[in-house]
Write a protein that holds these residues in place. Structure first.
Motif, PDB file in Angstrom:
ATOM      1  N   TYR A 126      -4.399   0.485   0.367  1.00 61.13           N
ATOM      2  CA  TYR A 126      -5.686  -0.055   0.803  1.00 61.13           C
ATOM      3  C   TYR A 126      -6.345   0.882   1.807  1.00 61.13           C
ATOM      4  O   TYR A 126      -7.537   1.211   1.691  1.00 61.13           O
ATOM      5  N   SER A 127      -5.588   1.321   2.781  1.00 58.69           N
ATOM      6  CA  SER A 127      -6.122   2.215   3.801  1.00 58.69           C
ATOM      7  C   SER A 127      -6.660   3.504   3.186  1.00 58.69           C
ATOM      8  O   SER A 127      -7.741   3.980   3.556  1.00 58.69           O
ATOM      9  N   MET A 130      -9.887   2.847   1.091  1.00 56.79           N
ATOM     10  CA  MET A 130     -11.045   2.550   1.931  1.00 56.79           C
ATOM     11  C   MET A 130     -11.664   3.809   2.554  1.00 56.79           C
ATOM     12  O   MET A 130     -12.754   3.753   3.128  1.00 56.79           O
ATOM     13  N   SER A 136     -15.262   1.852  -0.154  1.00 51.69           N
ATOM     14  CA  SER A 136     -15.261   1.240   1.184  1.00 51.69           C
ATOM     15  C   SER A 136     -16.126  -0.009   1.249  1.00 51.69           C
ATOM     16  O   SER A 136     -15.968  -0.842   2.133  1.00 51.69           O
ATOM     17  N   GLY A 139     -14.059  -3.801  -0.215  1.00 53.98           N
ATOM     18  CA  GLY A 139     -12.798  -4.143   0.436  1.00 53.98           C
ATOM     19  C   GLY A 139     -12.149  -5.398  -0.114  1.00 53.98           C
ATOM     20  O   GLY A 139     -10.944  -5.434  -0.376  1.00 53.98           O
ATOM     21  N   LYS A 140     -12.931  -6.472  -0.305  1.00 56.76           N
ATOM     22  CA  LYS A 140     -12.357  -7.729  -0.780  1.00 56.76           C
ATOM     23  C   LYS A 140     -11.830  -7.598  -2.208  1.00 56.76           C
ATOM     24  O   LYS A 140     -10.772  -8.134  -2.543  1.00 56.76           O
ATOM     25  N   ALA A 143      -8.655  -5.564  -2.094  1.00 60.35           N
ATOM     26  CA  ALA A 143      -7.587  -6.414  -1.556  1.00 60.35           C
ATOM     27  C   ALA A 143      -7.076  -7.371  -2.623  1.00 60.35           C
ATOM     28  O   ALA A 143      -5.867  -7.612  -2.741  1.00 60.35           O
ATOM     29  N   ASP A 162      -7.533  -5.588   6.034  1.00 64.39           N
ATOM     30  CA  ASP A 162      -8.692  -4.935   6.652  1.00 64.39           C
ATOM     31  C   ASP A 162      -8.495  -4.715   8.141  1.00 64.39           C
ATOM     32  O   ASP A 162      -9.034  -3.745   8.707  1.00 64.39           O
ATOM     33  N   ARG A 165      -6.839  -1.363   8.460  1.00 66.00           N
ATOM     34  CA  ARG A 165      -7.456  -0.303   7.661  1.00 66.00           C
ATOM     35  C   ARG A 165      -7.204   1.079   8.257  1.00 66.00           C
ATOM     36  O   ARG A 165      -6.937   2.038   7.530  1.00 66.00           O
TER      37      ARG A 165
END
Length: 361
Positions: A126-127, A130, A136, A139-140, A143, A162, A165
């Motif tokens: 995820y990091s 993003m 970016s 995000g949702k 996720a 998040d 992040r």
């Protein structure tokens, strides 16, 4: 001293120490580490000696890595390296100290697969994702794609991801990792197949992993993630494999110690086409790598006691280990084979001769 001299002075960069359990193989390995620290070239002394210890499971790893640590007060062991993907984190001790010890296990570090991995691995993903400008803003959706089997509410999972992040799991990622990862997923192609991922995307041709993630993110929300679970898990498996590939290059040890390697023989089989063997070749094939094999039973000896036992199979296993130790040097293997055959002939002729054996073999 014999092991060290062969590894660092006599040009034999791979050595096997075979002895019964409890007779000091780990002590030999510790001695090699200690002597190398003392005798390193001046130009290499501004950074720690890096040692990667590979064994069958983390319980053994944590027990034995302490025995190898000749500076226990300096905390030489990096706790993050239990999985290949965790090498995305900055090393705990950085480039300070005299010794850095890492541990890897074949089951978690050398095997790829479609599995979605651990939550912490998906937090790293995820990091990294993003950091991409287009993703970016998704995000949702990202996720939701990375949720896999997490039991908490989708909104709580997103909030957790998040909030981390910038520092997944509370730690810092290597500065170059996100750039290399994003470049790799753009380059990676997913071949078309009749599977849920392509069905849900509604396409019938190969696609880059990056484009697949972007397109899938446009379908996903925190409310419909169950509908797209199969395709999501497919993408997570692909992303995790790419991250593993990126992290292979972060394994740059001066010495690799493979303990009881007969439990993961695939890593020393030069003919294996498995993902694990391929990763091992990339790691062990680095020019200056020194590799120390430790084993009480490096190969199963031929006894002749069983009618199902095959002498040829036993010898093939032995040759596999020799090929690894000689790093595929066919000339060295040929010389060994000529000596082996000559010695074997002498042993067969003992009954008709005086009993003298030519010790040159």
């Amino acid at each position: 001293n014999v092991v060290y001299d062969n590894l660092f002075k006599n040009g034999q960069q791979r050595m096997l120490v075979a002895d019964e359990v409890g007779l000091g193989k780990t002590i030999v390995a510790k001695g090699v580490i200690a002597r190398r620290i003392l005798e390193r070239p001046e130009a290499e002394r501004n950074q720690p000696l890096k040692v990667t210890y590979i064994c069958s499971n983390q319980v053994i790893a944590h027990e034995n890595v302490g025995k190898l640590d000749i500076y226990p007060d300096q905390r030489s062991h990096d706790r993050f390296a239990s999985r290949l993907t965790y090498l995305a984190f900055e090393p705990e001790g950085g480039e300070v100290g005299v010794l850095r010890l890492n541990t890897l296990t074949p089951a978690t570090s050398f095997n790829k697969g479609s599995n979605t991995g651990q939550q912490d691995e998906r937090k790293i993903l995820y990091s990294l994702l993003m950091q991409d400008e287009q993703l970016s803003y998704c995000g949702k959706a990202v996720a939701a794609m990375l949720r896999a089997g997490v039991q908490k509410l989708p909104s709580a999972w997103f909030d957790e991801l998040d909030s981390q992040r910038s520092n997944p799991c509370g730690f810092t990622l290597r500065t170059c990792c996100h750039g290399r990862f994003l470049k790799a997923i753009r380059k990676k192609k997913i071949a078309y197949s009749d599977c849920a991922l392509f069905g849900q995307l509604g396409i019938f041709k190969s696609i880059s992993l990056y484009d697949a993630v972007v397109s899938f993110s446009q379908l996903l929300t925190l409310k419909n993630l169950g509908q797209y679970r199969e395709g999501s898990d497919h993408l997570v498996g692909e992303l995790k494999d790419v991250l593993s590939e990126v992290c292979v290059d972060y394994i740059d040890a001066d010495i690799y110690i493979l303990d009881e390697f007969q439990r993961f023989k695939e890593l020393v089989n030069r003919d294996s086409e498995s993902d694990a063997a391929d990763i091992a070749r990339r790691i062990f094939g680095k020019r200056d790598a020194r590799i120390l094999l430790l084993s009480a039973t490096p190969f199963k000896a031929y006894t002749g006691d069983s009618p199902w036992e095959s002498g040829e199979e036993h010898y093939k296993e032995f040759r596999t280990i020799l090929s690894f130790l000689f790093d595929g040097n066919d000339e060295a293997l040929s010389i060994y084979e000529s000596h082996r055959q000559a010695l074997f002939k002498q042993l067969l002729d003992l009954s008709s001769k005086s009993g003298d054996i030519d010790t040159s073999h």
